[in-house]
Design a protein around this motif. Structure first.
Motif, PDB file in Angstrom:
ATOM      1  N   ASN A 177       0.835  -1.209   0.000  1.00  0.00           N
ATOM      2  CA  ASN A 177       0.000   0.000   0.000  1.00  0.00           C
ATOM      3  C   ASN A 177       0.866   1.253   0.000  1.00  0.00           C
ATOM      4  O   ASN A 177       0.830   2.060   0.933  1.00  0.00           O
ATOM      5  CB  ASN A 177      -0.896   0.017   1.237  1.00  0.00           C
ATOM      6  N   VAL A 178       1.646   1.450  -1.047  1.00  0.00           N
ATOM      7  CA  VAL A 178       2.510   2.619  -1.135  1.00  0.00           C
ATOM      8  C   VAL A 178       2.440   3.203  -2.538  1.00  0.00           C
ATOM      9  O   VAL A 178       2.184   2.508  -3.524  1.00  0.00           O
ATOM     10  CB  VAL A 178       3.985   2.278  -0.793  1.00  0.00           C
ATOM     11  N   GLY A 179       2.692   4.521  -2.628  1.00  0.00           N
ATOM     12  CA  GLY A 179       2.774   5.188  -3.914  1.00  0.00           C
ATOM     13  C   GLY A 179       1.516   4.988  -4.740  1.00  0.00           C
ATOM     14  O   GLY A 179       0.385   4.976  -4.233  1.00  0.00           O
ATOM     15  N   GLY A 180       1.712   4.821  -6.046  1.00  0.00           N
ATOM     16  CA  GLY A 180       0.584   4.595  -6.928  1.00  0.00           C
ATOM     17  C   GLY A 180      -0.178   3.330  -6.617  1.00  0.00           C
ATOM     18  O   GLY A 180      -1.348   3.176  -7.004  1.00  0.00           O
ATOM     19  N   GLY A 181       0.440   2.395  -5.910  1.00  0.00           N
ATOM     20  CA  GLY A 181      -0.208   1.133  -5.569  1.00  0.00           C
ATOM     21  C   GLY A 181      -1.095   1.175  -4.352  1.00  0.00           C
ATOM     22  O   GLY A 181      -1.711   0.163  -3.995  1.00  0.00           O
ATOM     23  N   LEU A 337       1.656  -9.789  -0.773  1.00  0.00           N
ATOM     24  CA  LEU A 337       2.067 -10.166   0.579  1.00  0.00           C
ATOM     25  C   LEU A 337       2.363  -8.942   1.453  1.00  0.00           C
ATOM     26  O   LEU A 337       2.195  -8.981   2.670  1.00  0.00           O
ATOM     27  CB  LEU A 337       3.304 -11.066   0.522  1.00  0.00           C
ATOM     28  N   ALA A 338       2.806  -7.849   0.836  1.00  0.00           N
ATOM     29  CA  ALA A 338       3.132  -6.641   1.595  1.00  0.00           C
ATOM     30  C   ALA A 338       1.905  -5.793   1.900  1.00  0.00           C
ATOM     31  O   ALA A 338       1.955  -4.903   2.746  1.00  0.00           O
ATOM     32  CB  ALA A 338       4.148  -5.802   0.820  1.00  0.00           C
ATOM     33  N   ALA A 339       0.799  -6.055   1.212  1.00  0.00           N
ATOM     34  CA  ALA A 339      -0.381  -5.193   1.315  1.00  0.00           C
ATOM     35  C   ALA A 339      -1.082  -5.338   2.670  1.00  0.00           C
ATOM     36  O   ALA A 339      -0.914  -6.324   3.384  1.00  0.00           O
ATOM     37  CB  ALA A 339      -1.350  -5.526   0.185  1.00  0.00           C
ATOM     38  N   GLU A 340      -1.890  -4.326   2.978  1.00  0.00           N
ATOM     39  CA  GLU A 340      -2.713  -4.299   4.200  1.00  0.00           C
ATOM     40  C   GLU A 340      -4.186  -4.169   3.809  1.00  0.00           C
ATOM     41  O   GLU A 340      -4.523  -3.573   2.788  1.00  0.00           O
ATOM     42  CB  GLU A 340      -2.317  -3.109   5.079  1.00  0.00           C
ATOM     43  N   ASP A 341      -5.068  -4.720   4.653  1.00  0.00           N
ATOM     44  CA  ASP A 341      -6.507  -4.616   4.422  1.00  0.00           C
ATOM     45  C   ASP A 341      -6.926  -3.163   4.222  1.00  0.00           C
ATOM     46  O   ASP A 341      -6.353  -2.245   4.811  1.00  0.00           O
ATOM     47  CB  ASP A 341      -7.292  -5.156   5.621  1.00  0.00           C
ATOM     48  N   ALA A 354      -6.033  -8.274   2.483  1.00  0.00           N
ATOM     49  CA  ALA A 354      -4.721  -8.732   2.036  1.00  0.00           C
ATOM     50  C   ALA A 354      -4.685 -10.254   2.130  1.00  0.00           C
ATOM     51  O   ALA A 354      -5.346 -10.855   2.986  1.00  0.00           O
ATOM     52  CB  ALA A 354      -3.628  -8.129   2.910  1.00  0.00           C
ATOM     53  N   ILE A 355      -3.940 -10.874   1.255  1.00  0.00           N
ATOM     54  CA  ILE A 355      -3.830 -12.325   1.286  1.00  0.00           C
ATOM     55  C   ILE A 355      -3.182 -12.767   2.593  1.00  0.00           C
ATOM     56  O   ILE A 355      -2.256 -12.125   3.105  1.00  0.00           O
ATOM     57  CB  ILE A 355      -3.051 -12.846   0.062  1.00  0.00           C
TER      58      ILE A 355
END
Length: 371
Positions: A177-181, A337-341, A354-355
């Motif tokens: 969950n950073v930048g454009g993502g 894997l790095a993402a957050e809900d 997030a997975i």
């Protein structure tokens, strides 16, 4: 921005991704390449257009770092499905190069980011723009984050893109969950920014292929990891029945290549995302940009004199294609894997999960896909 220590990446979890990764397993393993982010997370509650909540941002990739000399970056582009935008690619297709940073944001913020990159280039290469007829054709890509972000509120402004460029650094970079993502969704899990790299040995010398993805594509039923049908097992918290997203893939290397060779490398990015099961849906913009940092010459040398370009033979490319496919494959999983809900805005009241790493490992272990 550095990678959070609390989230393990794919190889750290023991997933059996093949090939030798670079020291940071990131696009920044390509010498000279820098990455920066501007992440905008503001507001809570129900969607009020123009007021938020805001879950978006800008990712900046500097192929030649902060080199003050204006140097062309050799490049090739490929679109698997063209429901999206990457500015500047017409000239890349015709001329085989571009100047300046690559930025990635959300669909409705391309204009603001384009303005920012133009102003940065005018200032950073001030002598060229002041004394010569130099024009900017910035490379700005996008994916749609309207499920999780007030995209119609146009919250990304030029100063956010400038901040992403100014923050660009080498080494291990943040993902998820950073930048454009920030507000992106992949295979109905929380998606976002991911990266990976592969070492390629050619003629006794080590080179690097590095990848950064903004993953916002796919349906759960399609989702496959290392050949295992993960999406058929992890069926909870589904969000949609049709694909509504896209993916931007940036492939960097220090291998000396000609533009036509880089276009062929960009095409292999489509195979990389295909490993996860996506067919390149009608509503998806699946776009791939490959560039090489080799063959550095100044703009003046480029236009005023004959030049010699070093390149490798086409017959040497099979391991490069394989490295590209592997790095794209791994970068998408790293992003997830790095993402957050994150709570959804359209439709309201759901959560984009997030997975679960443990659940992913459990499925892959069942299919013998752990290292």
């Amino acid at each position: 921005m550095h990678q959070s220590a609390k989230k393990l990446r794919a190889r750290e979890l023991g997933l059996a991704f093949e090939g030798e990764a670079g020291p940071s397993n990131a696009i920044t393993d390509v010498p000279g390449v820098l990455v920066g982010y501007s992440t905008i997370i503001e507001g809570v509650g129900a969607l009020r257009q123009g007021h938020g909540p805001v879950r978006t941002g800008v990712t900046a990739i500097l192929p030649r770092g902060r080199d003050k000399a204006m140097k062309p970056v050799w490049a090739g582009f490929h679109a698997l499905n063209g429901n999206g935008e990457v500015t500047g690619v017409q000239w890349i297709k015709h001329a085989g190069h571009f100047y300046g940073p690559i930025c990635i944001t959300n669909t409705h913020s391309v204009g603001a980011v384009h303005e920012a990159v133009t102003s940065w280039m005018i200032e950073h290469h001030a002598e060229d723009y002041r004394a010569k007829h130099v024009w900017a054709l910035p490379v700005v890509g996008e994916t749609y984050d309207g499920t999780l972000n007030d995209i119609n509120g146009l919250h990304v402004r030029p100063h956010h893109a400038r901040a992403a460029i100014e923050s660009a650094a080498s080494g291990r970079i943040a993902e998820g969950n950073v930048g454009g993502g920030t507000g992106m969704v992949a295979y109905e899990f929380k998606g976002g920014t991911g990266t990976a790299s592969q070492v390629v040995r050619l003629d006794g010398q080590d080179f690097t292929v590095g990848v950064l993805v903004q993953a916002n594509h796919g349906l759960r039923d399609w989702f496959t990891v290392l050949g295992a049908p993960v999406g058929r097992h992890l069926t909870a918290d589904r969000l949609r029945s049709t694909e509504q997203g896209s993916i931007i893939v940036v492939i960097a290397t220090d291998i000396p290549m000609l533009p036509h060779q880089l276009e062929r490398v960009a095409q292999r990015g489509a195979i990389g995302i295909g490993r996860h099961g996506t067919p390149g849906g009608n509503n998806s913009g699946d776009m791939f940009l490959a560039f090489s940092t080799a063959n550095q010459i100044t703009r003046d040398e480029f236009i005023d004199a004959r030049r010699q370009m070093e390149c490798i033979p086409d017959e040497w490319f099979d391991p490069i294609y394989l490295a590209t496919v592997r790095a794209v494959d791994e970068a998408i999983v790293n992003a997830m894997l790095a993402a957050e809900d994150m709570e959804t805005l359209k439709p309201a009241g759901k959560v984009c999960r997030a997975i679960d790493p443990a659940a992913l490992v459990g499925v892959l272990a069942r299919y013998g896909r752990m290292a």
